[in-house]
Design a protein around this motif. Structure first.
Motif, mmCIF file in Angstrom:
data_model
loop_
_atom_site.group_PDB
_atom_site.id
_atom_site.type_symbol
_atom_site.label_atom_id
_atom_site.label_comp_id
_atom_site.label_asym_id
_atom_site.label_seq_id
_atom_site.Cartn_x
_atom_site.Cartn_y
_atom_site.Cartn_z
ATOM 1 N N THR A 147 1.499 0.821 -11.050
ATOM 2 C CA THR A 147 0.386 1.514 -10.394
ATOM 3 C C THR A 147 0.577 1.572 -8.883
ATOM 4 O O THR A 147 0.875 0.554 -8.260
ATOM 5 N N LYS A 148 0.391 2.744 -8.312
ATOM 6 C CA LYS A 148 0.429 2.916 -6.862
ATOM 7 C C LYS A 148 -0.997 3.051 -6.338
ATOM 8 O O LYS A 148 -1.831 3.700 -6.970
ATOM 9 N N ALA A 149 -1.250 2.475 -5.178
ATOM 10 C CA ALA A 149 -2.583 2.558 -4.573
ATOM 11 C C ALA A 149 -2.476 2.309 -3.082
ATOM 12 O O ALA A 149 -1.579 1.598 -2.622
ATOM 13 N N SER A 150 -3.402 2.895 -2.335
ATOM 14 C CA SER A 150 -3.375 2.742 -0.877
ATOM 15 C C SER A 150 -4.179 1.534 -0.405
ATOM 16 O O SER A 150 -4.133 1.190 0.770
ATOM 17 N N GLY A 151 -4.918 0.905 -1.303
ATOM 18 C CA GLY A 151 -5.704 -0.267 -0.934
ATOM 19 C C GLY A 151 -5.882 -1.183 -2.125
ATOM 20 O O GLY A 151 -5.789 -0.751 -3.283
ATOM 21 N N LEU A 152 -6.140 -2.464 -1.858
ATOM 22 C CA LEU A 152 -6.309 -3.417 -2.954
ATOM 23 C C LEU A 152 -7.543 -3.119 -3.790
ATOM 24 O O LEU A 152 -7.561 -3.385 -4.993
ATOM 25 N N ASP A 153 -8.594 -2.565 -3.159
ATOM 26 C CA ASP A 153 -9.772 -2.213 -3.943
ATOM 27 C C ASP A 153 -9.472 -1.071 -4.909
ATOM 28 O O ASP A 153 -9.971 -1.049 -6.038
ATOM 29 N N CYS A 212 -2.402 -12.290 -14.144
ATOM 30 C CA CYS A 212 -2.026 -12.691 -15.497
ATOM 31 C C CYS A 212 -0.885 -11.771 -15.935
ATOM 32 O O CYS A 212 -0.528 -10.813 -15.237
ATOM 33 N N GLU A 213 -0.295 -12.017 -17.088
ATOM 34 C CA GLU A 213 0.858 -11.216 -17.518
ATOM 35 C C GLU A 213 0.487 -9.756 -17.724
ATOM 36 O O GLU A 213 1.225 -8.847 -17.342
ATOM 37 N N GLU A 214 -0.679 -9.504 -18.315
ATOM 38 C CA GLU A 214 -1.071 -8.123 -18.599
ATOM 39 C C GLU A 214 -1.374 -7.364 -17.312
ATOM 40 O O GLU A 214 -0.900 -6.234 -17.122
ATOM 41 N N CYS A 215 -2.144 -7.951 -16.407
ATOM 42 C CA CYS A 215 -2.486 -7.278 -15.152
ATOM 43 C C CYS A 215 -1.247 -7.105 -14.275
ATOM 44 O O CYS A 215 -1.138 -6.121 -13.531
ATOM 45 N N TYR A 216 -0.314 -8.045 -14.366
ATOM 46 C CA TYR A 216 0.936 -7.917 -13.618
ATOM 47 C C TYR A 216 1.688 -6.661 -14.062
ATOM 48 O O TYR A 216 2.218 -5.912 -13.244
ATOM 49 N N PRO A 264 0.831 -1.217 0.000
ATOM 50 C CA PRO A 264 0.000 0.000 0.000
ATOM 51 C C PRO A 264 0.861 1.260 0.000
ATOM 52 O O PRO A 264 1.834 1.363 0.744
ATOM 53 N N GLU A 265 0.501 2.190 -0.865
ATOM 54 C CA GLU A 265 1.255 3.448 -0.961
ATOM 55 C C GLU A 265 0.318 4.592 -1.342
ATOM 56 O O GLU A 265 -0.194 4.614 -2.462
ATOM 57 N N PRO A 266 0.050 5.532 -0.408
ATOM 58 C CA PRO A 266 0.552 5.567 0.975
ATOM 59 C C PRO A 266 -0.125 4.505 1.835
ATOM 60 O O PRO A 266 -1.257 4.104 1.564
ATOM 61 N N ARG A 291 -7.369 -2.599 -7.669
ATOM 62 C CA ARG A 291 -8.274 -3.366 -8.538
ATOM 63 C C ARG A 291 -8.987 -2.453 -9.531
ATOM 64 O O ARG A 291 -9.020 -2.726 -10.738
ATOM 65 N N ASP A 292 -9.548 -1.348 -9.041
ATOM 66 C CA ASP A 292 -10.292 -0.444 -9.916
ATOM 67 C C ASP A 292 -9.380 0.224 -10.940
ATOM 68 O O ASP A 292 -9.786 0.475 -12.084
ATOM 69 N N ARG A 293 -8.151 0.519 -10.558
ATOM 70 C CA ARG A 293 -7.216 1.138 -11.515
ATOM 71 C C ARG A 293 -6.771 0.155 -12.583
ATOM 72 O O ARG A 293 -6.609 0.512 -13.748
ATOM 73 N N VAL A 294 -6.587 -1.103 -12.183
ATOM 74 C CA VAL A 294 -6.267 -2.143 -13.175
ATOM 75 C C VAL A 294 -7.450 -2.344 -14.112
ATOM 76 O O VAL A 294 -7.280 -2.456 -15.338
ATOM 77 N N LYS A 295 -8.650 -2.377 -13.565
ATOM 78 C CA LYS A 295 -9.846 -2.500 -14.403
ATOM 79 C C LYS A 295 -9.940 -1.324 -15.374
ATOM 80 O O LYS A 295 -10.329 -1.482 -16.531
ATOM 81 N N GLY A 296 -9.573 -0.131 -14.882
ATOM 82 C CA GLY A 296 -9.591 1.040 -15.756
ATOM 83 C C GLY A 296 -8.635 0.887 -16.921
ATOM 84 O O GLY A 296 -8.959 1.263 -18.057
ATOM 85 N N ARG A 297 -7.456 0.325 -16.647
ATOM 86 C CA ARG A 297 -6.487 0.108 -17.725
ATOM 87 C C ARG A 297 -7.003 -0.935 -18.717
ATOM 88 O O ARG A 297 -6.795 -0.800 -19.935
ATOM 89 N N LEU A 298 -7.669 -1.956 -18.214
ATOM 90 C CA LEU A 298 -8.252 -2.960 -19.110
ATOM 91 C C LEU A 298 -9.341 -2.334 -19.980
ATOM 92 O O LEU A 298 -9.446 -2.637 -21.179
ATOM 93 N N HIS A 299 -10.152 -1.472 -19.401
ATOM 94 C CA HIS A 299 -11.186 -0.776 -20.166
ATOM 95 C C HIS A 299 -10.557 0.038 -21.297
ATOM 96 O O HIS A 299 -11.057 0.036 -22.434
#
Length: 320
Positions: free
Chosen positions: A57-63, A47-51, A32-34, A66-74
């Motif tokens: 990506t920096k984030a303070s929580g896994l949720d 998976c390789e792409e999400c990795y 987590p950061e911060p 998750r949402d930022r990774v989903k945004g990149r997939l979108h």
């Protein structure tokens, strides 16, 4: 030396990416950061792409991650997702597209859409380490439209405006009037009026604003008889999932008998109209905080009954 533990992976999800459901490639060590809550790092299968997305990506929580990774997939598969907005499976099958390129599109397009849709919609599995639940993930900011889940309303507006060839600013203005829970109505309204000139669009918005005001006045159902009065000094402020829950928003909920997300959604316009008198930004911040708070109360009943610092007021309301 810090020991990095891996999240539990249920048998049926072995060799699966937690973010999108694709085949496993490597574990991302999430730090987590911060780190507001001084949480230890954990390993999350990717998976390789999400990795690759997680590594950048920096984030303070896994949720949030998750949402930022989903945004990149979108963003990555925006054109694939647009297929579902422009066609149905039957329409593609029965289309009269000719030529080798079009024939290939007819046979593969819907599969491309379904793969992209399933990846952005993938919910993952509950987080646990050695059988013990780890934290609680929030879904308060996610938006679903036409079978596709978007990480937040901003991304939904951006992509749907492109999918339906609607001026993004026009869709944003319409959504500001009708509320985020009326996304479908906002899109239908924009699709039937966005072809007009900028002046005519302004007139359409003014007409919509007037109609909504008339409806609000004629269908006024909010009254103090539905709720209870609690002085603001008796309502405790809170921070949940790094989101401030304003005592004024909680006071409004108690006054209007709001105890669930569904009730809040029905009274969204009334809530925003009440607090927008001071500032629209404040109104949306209060609304978001109240959403997070009510979601916490609904999903964690033990917390709501024993740890919520304002539990006595909701108990009193529910007895009324």
């Amino acid at each position: 030396m810090t020991i990095v533990q891996s999240i539990d992976v249920p048998f049926e999800f072995r060799h699966t990416c937690w973010f999108c459901g694709e085949p496993y490639y490597e574990c991302h060590v999430f730090r987590p950061e911060p780190n507001y809550d001084n949480d230890p790092p954990v390993k999350v299968p990717c998976c390789e792409e999400c990795y690759g997305f997680c590594s950048r990506t920096k984030a303070s929580g896994l949720d949030i991650l998750r949402d930022r990774v989903k945004g990149r997939l979108h963003q990555q598969y925006q054109k694939h997702l647009q297929i579902g907005a422009q066609w149905t499976r039957e329409e593609l099958k029965d289309s009269e597209l000719e030529g080798k390129a079009f024939e290939g599109f007819k046979h593969s397009a819907w599969m491309m859409f379904e793969i992209a849709r399933d990846r952005v919609n993938y919910p993952g599995w509950p987080l646990a380490i050695d059988g013990q639940p780890v934290g609680q993930l929030s879904h308060a900011f996610q938006v679903e439209y036409n079978g596709i889940v978007y990480p937040n309303i901003s991304q939904a507006v951006e992509q749907l405006a492109k999918s339906y060839v609607i001026p993004q600013e026009y869709l944003e203005q319409t959504l500001e009037l009708v509320g985020r829970h009326q996304l479908g109505f906002a899109i239908r309204f924009c699709k039937t009026t966005h072809g007009y000139s900028e002046t005519q669009r302004a007139v359409s918005l003014a007409s919509l604003r007037e109609r909504l005001q008339e409806e609000a006045e004629s269908e006024q159902t909010v009254s103090l008889s539905q709720g209870i009065e609690v002085g603001i000094k008796y309502i405790e402020p809170q921070i949940l999932f790094r989101t401030e829950v304003s005592p004024y928003a909680v006071q409004w909920a108690l006054q209007n008998g709001v105890t669930t997300l569904a009730q809040l959604a029905e009274l969204e316009d009334a809530f925003l109209a009440h607090f927008s008198q001071d500032s629209e930004l404040t109104a949306f911040r209060y609304f978001t905080g109240l959403q997070v708070y009510l979601e916490k109360r609904e999903e964690d009943t033990h917390w709501a009954l024993t740890q919520d610092p304002n539990r006595q007021w909701f108990a009193k309301l529910l007895k009324k």
